[in-house]
Write a protein that holds these residues in place. Structure first.
Motif, PDB file in Angstrom:
ATOM      1  N   LEU A  67     -27.791  42.796  28.579  1.00 45.07           N
ATOM      2  CA  LEU A  67     -27.306  43.985  29.730  1.00 45.07           C
ATOM      3  C   LEU A  67     -25.496  44.047  30.002  1.00 45.07           C
ATOM      4  O   LEU A  67     -24.585  42.970  29.324  1.00 45.07           O
ATOM      5  CB  LEU A  67     -27.590  43.491  30.661  1.00 45.07           C
ATOM      6  CG  LEU A  67     -29.497  43.485  30.985  1.00 45.07           C
ATOM      7  CD1 LEU A  67     -30.121  43.715  30.712  1.00 45.07           C
ATOM      8  CD2 LEU A  67     -29.280  43.107  32.475  1.00 45.07           C
ATOM      9  N   PRO A  68     -25.066  44.861  30.447  1.00 41.25           N
ATOM     10  CA  PRO A  68     -24.032  45.236  30.357  1.00 41.25           C
ATOM     11  C   PRO A  68     -22.632  44.082  31.168  1.00 41.25           C
ATOM     12  O   PRO A  68     -23.610  43.318  31.970  1.00 41.25           O
ATOM     13  CB  PRO A  68     -23.404  46.569  30.506  1.00 41.25           C
ATOM     14  CG  PRO A  68     -24.970  47.099  31.312  1.00 41.25           C
ATOM     15  CD  PRO A  68     -25.663  45.883  31.031  1.00 41.25           C
ATOM     16  N   LYS A  69     -21.077  44.503  31.380  1.00 38.18           N
ATOM     17  CA  LYS A  69     -20.905  43.586  31.684  1.00 38.18           C
ATOM     18  C   LYS A  69     -21.218  43.243  33.773  1.00 38.18           C
ATOM     19  O   LYS A  69     -21.686  44.617  34.211  1.00 38.18           O
ATOM     20  CB  LYS A  69     -19.408  43.981  32.067  1.00 38.18           C
ATOM     21  CG  LYS A  69     -18.792  43.876  31.406  1.00 38.18           C
ATOM     22  CD  LYS A  69     -17.306  43.865  30.847  1.00 38.18           C
ATOM     23  CE  LYS A  69     -16.562  43.850  29.726  1.00 38.18           C
ATOM     24  NZ  LYS A  69     -15.105  44.595  29.904  1.00 38.18           N
ATOM     25  N   SER A  70     -21.195  41.946  34.361  1.00 38.32           N
ATOM     26  CA  SER A  70     -21.619  41.714  35.559  1.00 38.32           C
ATOM     27  C   SER A  70     -20.657  41.007  35.837  1.00 38.32           C
ATOM     28  O   SER A  70     -19.731  39.981  35.131  1.00 38.32           O
ATOM     29  CB  SER A  70     -22.939  41.495  35.603  1.00 38.32           C
ATOM     30  OG  SER A  70     -23.056  39.932  35.035  1.00 38.32           O
ATOM     31  N   SER A  71     -19.841  41.068  37.266  1.00 42.42           N
ATOM     32  CA  SER A  71     -18.887  39.965  37.946  1.00 42.42           C
ATOM     33  C   SER A  71     -19.918  38.822  38.520  1.00 42.42           C
ATOM     34  O   SER A  71     -20.365  38.855  39.150  1.00 42.42           O
ATOM     35  CB  SER A  71     -18.425  40.028  38.859  1.00 42.42           C
ATOM     36  OG  SER A  71     -17.231  42.004  38.475  1.00 42.42           O
ATOM     37  N   SER A  72     -19.256  37.390  38.226  1.00 39.61           N
ATOM     38  CA  SER A  72     -19.982  36.025  38.144  1.00 39.61           C
ATOM     39  C   SER A  72     -18.432  35.367  39.146  1.00 39.61           C
ATOM     40  O   SER A  72     -17.620  35.814  38.842  1.00 39.61           O
ATOM     41  CB  SER A  72     -20.217  35.180  36.906  1.00 39.61           C
ATOM     42  OG  SER A  72     -21.148  36.179  36.583  1.00 39.61           O
ATOM     43  N   LEU A  73     -19.826  34.752  39.975  1.00 41.26           N
ATOM     44  CA  LEU A  73     -18.396  34.089  40.915  1.00 41.26           C
ATOM     45  C   LEU A  73     -18.571  32.595  41.190  1.00 41.26           C
ATOM     46  O   LEU A  73     -20.564  32.575  41.499  1.00 41.26           O
ATOM     47  CB  LEU A  73     -17.877  34.189  42.583  1.00 41.26           C
ATOM     48  CG  LEU A  73     -17.799  36.038  42.821  1.00 41.26           C
ATOM     49  CD1 LEU A  73     -17.978  36.452  44.184  1.00 41.26           C
ATOM     50  CD2 LEU A  73     -15.961  35.691  42.724  1.00 41.26           C
ATOM     51  N   TYR A  74     -18.217  31.355  40.655  1.00 45.12           N
ATOM     52  CA  TYR A  74     -18.851  30.218  40.547  1.00 45.12           C
ATOM     53  C   TYR A  74     -17.809  29.247  40.998  1.00 45.12           C
ATOM     54  O   TYR A  74     -16.930  28.836  40.202  1.00 45.12           O
ATOM     55  CB  TYR A  74     -20.067  30.726  38.917  1.00 45.12           C
ATOM     56  CG  TYR A  74     -19.178  30.641  38.188  1.00 45.12           C
ATOM     57  CD1 TYR A  74     -18.456  29.580  37.521  1.00 45.12           C
ATOM     58  CD2 TYR A  74     -18.842  31.949  37.647  1.00 45.12           C
ATOM     59  CE1 TYR A  74     -17.909  29.083  36.673  1.00 45.12           C
ATOM     60  CE2 TYR A  74     -17.305  31.969  36.385  1.00 45.12           C
ATOM     61  CZ  TYR A  74     -17.383  31.123  35.517  1.00 45.12           C
ATOM     62  OH  TYR A  74     -16.506  31.073  34.341  1.00 45.12           O
ATOM     63  N   PHE A  75     -18.063  27.789  41.067  1.00 44.92           N
ATOM     64  CA  PHE A  75     -17.830  26.939  41.028  1.00 44.92           C
ATOM     65  C   PHE A  75     -17.725  26.624  39.686  1.00 44.92           C
ATOM     66  O   PHE A  75     -19.012  25.967  38.976  1.00 44.92           O
ATOM     67  CB  PHE A  75     -17.831  25.374  41.882  1.00 44.92           C
ATOM     68  CG  PHE A  75     -17.905  26.113  43.244  1.00 44.92           C
ATOM     69  CD1 PHE A  75     -16.253  25.978  43.985  1.00 44.92           C
ATOM     70  CD2 PHE A  75     -18.676  26.785  44.429  1.00 44.92           C
ATOM     71  CE1 PHE A  75     -15.992  26.335  44.455  1.00 44.92           C
ATOM     72  CE2 PHE A  75     -18.547  27.209  45.644  1.00 44.92           C
ATOM     73  CZ  PHE A  75     -17.266  27.525  45.745  1.00 44.92           C
ATOM     74  N   TRP A  76     -16.786  25.846  38.610  1.00 49.11           N
ATOM     75  CA  TRP A  76     -16.861  24.401  37.595  1.00 49.11           C
ATOM     76  C   TRP A  76     -15.468  23.915  37.938  1.00 49.11           C
ATOM     77  O   TRP A  76     -14.316  24.161  38.207  1.00 49.11           O
ATOM     78  CB  TRP A  76     -16.360  26.300  36.752  1.00 49.11           C
ATOM     79  CG  TRP A  76     -16.209  25.603  35.265  1.00 49.11           C
ATOM     80  CD1 TRP A  76     -14.732  25.623  34.554  1.00 49.11           C
ATOM     81  CD2 TRP A  76     -17.591  24.864  35.163  1.00 49.11           C
ATOM     82  NE1 TRP A  76     -15.843  24.795  33.725  1.00 49.11           N
ATOM     83  CE2 TRP A  76     -16.617  23.785  33.071  1.00 49.11           C
ATOM     84  CE3 TRP A  76     -17.872  24.451  34.947  1.00 49.11           C
ATOM     85  CZ2 TRP A  76     -17.080  23.937  32.079  1.00 49.11           C
ATOM     86  CZ3 TRP A  76     -19.638  24.281  33.602  1.00 49.11           C
ATOM     87  CH2 TRP A  76     -18.648  23.771  32.501  1.00 49.11           C
ATOM     88  N   LYS A  77     -15.673  22.755  37.748  1.00 48.58           N
ATOM     89  CA  LYS A  77     -14.246  20.911  37.555  1.00 48.58           C
ATOM     90  C   LYS A  77     -13.779  21.751  39.058  1.00 48.58           C
ATOM     91  O   LYS A  77     -12.810  20.983  39.040  1.00 48.58           O
ATOM     92  CB  LYS A  77     -14.215  22.138  36.698  1.00 48.58           C
ATOM     93  CG  LYS A  77     -14.680  21.218  35.520  1.00 48.58           C
ATOM     94  CD  LYS A  77     -13.512  21.170  34.480  1.00 48.58           C
ATOM     95  CE  LYS A  77     -14.790  20.611  32.809  1.00 48.58           C
ATOM     96  NZ  LYS A  77     -13.949  21.090  31.296  1.00 48.58           N
ATOM     97  N   GLY A  78     -14.383  22.222  40.939  1.00 47.68           N
ATOM     98  CA  GLY A  78     -14.031  22.219  41.597  1.00 47.68           C
ATOM     99  C   GLY A  78     -13.165  23.245  41.652  1.00 47.68           C
ATOM    100  O   GLY A  78     -12.929  23.438  42.994  1.00 47.68           O
TER     101      GLY A  78
END
Length: 131
Positions: free
Chosen positions: A61-72
């Protein structure tokens, strides 16, 4: 010993039920979601999965935007999503293999069982992913 045989016995029971009734047993197949950094990596991983016969089909599937926590910290990125259609019994092997080739420190590999679907498609999946 019984614990080791349990998945094998469960698989045989599902096969017998399906053969006798001609119906799909919910959960026999699954869709796994795997996110990738870019299309090049996604295609490489998809091909590797198919070369190992761990799936009947991998959709990119083509590009999607993701928001996530990584290392605080809150991160935002674009990702490519793979939809991997396979046997539920192959999810462990698929997950181990993808982790071994994926460039992410902690790759997203999540699966959901298929409850129902087009019987012809489910049969096609059955025929294209070896036990």
């Amino acid at each position: 010993l019984l614990l080791l045989l349990h998945p094998l016995l469960q698989g045989l029971a599902l096969q017998l039920h399906s053969a006798l009734t001609g119906s799909y047993v919910p959960g026999t197949h699954s869709v796994a979601f795997v996110t990738c950094l870019n299309e090049h990596i996604a295609r490489d991983i998809a091909r590797a999965i198919m070369d190992r016969r761990l799936a009947a089909c991998v959709s990119i599937l083509p590009k999607s935007s993701s928001l996530y926590f990584w290392k605080g910290e809150l991160e935002e990125s674009t990702e490519i999503l793979l939809l991997v259609k396979t046997r539920t019994s192959k999810i462990g092997e698929l997950s181990n293999y993808v982790r071994s080739i994926h460039p992410f420190e902690i790759p997203e590999i999540i699966s959901l069982p298929i409850d129902q679907g087009n019987p012809a498609y489910l049969q096609w999946m059955e025929e294209n992913v070896p036990r």
